[in-house]
Design an enzyme around this catalytic site. Structure first.
Site, PDB file in Angstrom:
ATOM      1  N   ASP A  16      29.913  32.421  28.195  1.00  0.00           N
ATOM      2  CA  ASP A  16      29.177  33.556  28.758  1.00  0.00           C
ATOM      3  C   ASP A  16      27.870  33.809  28.022  1.00  0.00           C
ATOM      4  O   ASP A  16      26.925  34.359  28.588  1.00  0.00           O
ATOM      5  CB  ASP A  16      30.016  34.833  28.651  1.00  0.00           C
ATOM      6  CG  ASP A  16      30.921  35.044  29.845  1.00  0.00           C
ATOM      7  OD1 ASP A  16      31.135  34.074  30.601  1.00  0.00           O
ATOM      8  OD2 ASP A  16      31.418  36.165  30.018  1.00  0.00           O
ATOM      9  N   ARG A  72      36.717  53.110  43.086  1.00  0.00           N
ATOM     10  CA  ARG A  72      37.296  53.640  44.329  1.00  0.00           C
ATOM     11  C   ARG A  72      38.051  54.941  44.065  1.00  0.00           C
ATOM     12  O   ARG A  72      37.972  55.888  44.858  1.00  0.00           O
ATOM     13  CB  ARG A  72      38.217  52.596  44.958  1.00  0.00           C
ATOM     14  CG  ARG A  72      37.478  51.378  45.487  1.00  0.00           C
ATOM     15  CD  ARG A  72      38.395  50.228  45.792  1.00  0.00           C
ATOM     16  NE  ARG A  72      39.026  49.703  44.576  1.00  0.00           N
ATOM     17  CZ  ARG A  72      39.744  48.587  44.528  1.00  0.00           C
ATOM     18  NH1 ARG A  72      39.928  47.877  45.626  1.00  0.00           N
ATOM     19  NH2 ARG A  72      40.275  48.168  43.390  1.00  0.00           N
TER      20      ARG A  72
END
Length: 395
Positions: free
Chosen positions: A146, A285
């Site tokens: 990464d 959410r």
């Protein structure tokens, strides 16, 4: 037939995707969850089917064996010999690794040594590498870092303003993370814009449970929000992002359950961010549902989240002296239109405008108005494909 498995290992999970290479065809994908815990679950998706099984999976070696058995059981492969490469996502490569590397014992030891830079991630990567070496000893293993994409950052961007001996002697510096994702979506953005990446100035926003923003100049990372570890940057799902470092000794001195720096860092990594401020969830959410229910803590968590992302995008507009596009990616970046709208709304002074209909209904490509001075894109990230390509390149 050459097949490559892309692996993303967590401390109690093993996410995988099987590719036919070099065609880049996805043959199957899956995840093994709750490794080392009761009621471990192995889920396999193939040929439009999805099958899950509850098993006893005490460690990563057993998880790898089950993964391979599933591939045979479901006739996804006919023999283990078809697998010619394993690619591992590795969060922290430090200064040892400026690009992907074929894994030997030396590389595993170096990745393990770098665990201090990614304590939630690197130990799990090492466990998965050792498991594959044990189960498939003849197969090529490749580590894809990464941090590698961010090794192009200039020194003034990656050094902290502390005495330089802490960099020269202890390698304390900004390393960044999510580089594979930032690399992929930047190149995909160039395709959407129909321009060579060598001409573009991009701000890529990887917004999932982890959040990082990167300034991309002509295809190279010149600054990024994650730092010495993936704890730095904007507010995240369970991570605080940037805070005043003097808070850490203050908490140790005054909070009984926070006995040392490790306790505080654990709290900042696992109990903060959206979860810590809202008091109930790290999932956007759930936060949006809380806002609809007039939960003031959900509203506060959301407002801090938006504010921190806007500030980093503003910083990188300054670093790049403007941008051709802002690119949203990852779980929230791709699937949270309200969040995208509220981030971009705070950037209207720069002439950045969203097409409200495209923002709500478009899930890929340009979601800005024709008049917007900076394009706003949604690009689905595909770190697994980059990993598979790197394995193919190093064979």
């Amino acid at each position: 037939m050459s097949k490559t498995i892309a692996i993303n290992a967590g401390s109690s999970s093993l996410k995988w995707q099987l590719y036919q290479m070099p065609e880049e065809t996805v043959l199957a994908a899956g995840i093994i969850e709750r490794i080392g815990l009761n009621d471990s679950i192995s889920t396999v998706k193939y040929d439009g089917k999805k099958e899950s099984e509850v098993l006893d999976i005490p460690n990563h070696t057993v998880a790898v064996k089950i993964l391979l058995e599933d591939l045979l059981k479901h006739n996804i492969i006919a023999a283990y010999e078809e697998i010619t490469g394993i690619g591992h996502r590795v969060v922290a490569g430090g200064e040892y690794f400026k690009e992907s590397a074929v894994i030997s014992q030396q590389e595993i030891e170096q990745i393990e040594e770098l665990s201090a830079l990614a304590p939630l991630h690197n130990p799990a990567h090492v466990a998965a590498m050792r498991a594959f070496e044990e189960v498939l000893p003849e197969v090529l293993n490749v580590a894809v870092f990464d941090t590698a994409f961010h090794t192009t950052m200039p020194k003034h961007a990656y050094l902290y303003p502390i005495p330089q001996k802490y960099y020269t002697d202890y390698k304390v510096r900004k390393y960044g993370a999510h580089g594979t994702s930032h690399y992929y979506v930047a190149h995909e953005a160039a395709k959407v814009l129909g321009r060579p990446i060598e001409e573009l100035k991009l701000i890529t926003a990887h917004i999932g449970n982890g959040v990082s923003i990167t300034a991309n100049y002509h295809g190279e990372s010149v600054d990024t929000s994650m730092g010495f570890t993936p704890l730095a940057g904007p507010m995240m799902g369970t991570r605080s992002g940037d805070i005043d470092p003097a808070i850490i000794p203050y908490l140790i001195a005054n909070v009984e359950e926070l006995k040392d720096a490790a306790d505080v860092v654990n709290m900042l990594n696992k109990q903060s961010g959206l979860f810590g401020v809202s008091g109930f969830s790290s999932d956007m959410r759930d936060i949006e549902a809380g806002i609809q229910a007039h939960n003031p803590d959900a509203v506060l968590a959301y407002n801090i989240f938006i504010d921190r992302i806007k500030k980093f995008i503003g910083q990188y507009l300054a670093v790049l002296n403007g941008a051709d596009a802002i690119v949203f990616t990852a779980g929230m970046g791709e699937n949270a239109p309200l969040m995208r709208n509220d981030v971009v709304e705070g950037l209207s002074w720069f002439g950045i405008e969203l097409d409200l209909e495209k923002n709500v209904f478009g899930n890929y490509g340009d979601i800005s108005t024709a008049e917007s001075k900076v394009r706003v894109l949604v690009i689905s990230t595909d770190e697994e494909l980059v990993i598979a390509r790197e394995v193919e390149r190093l064979k």
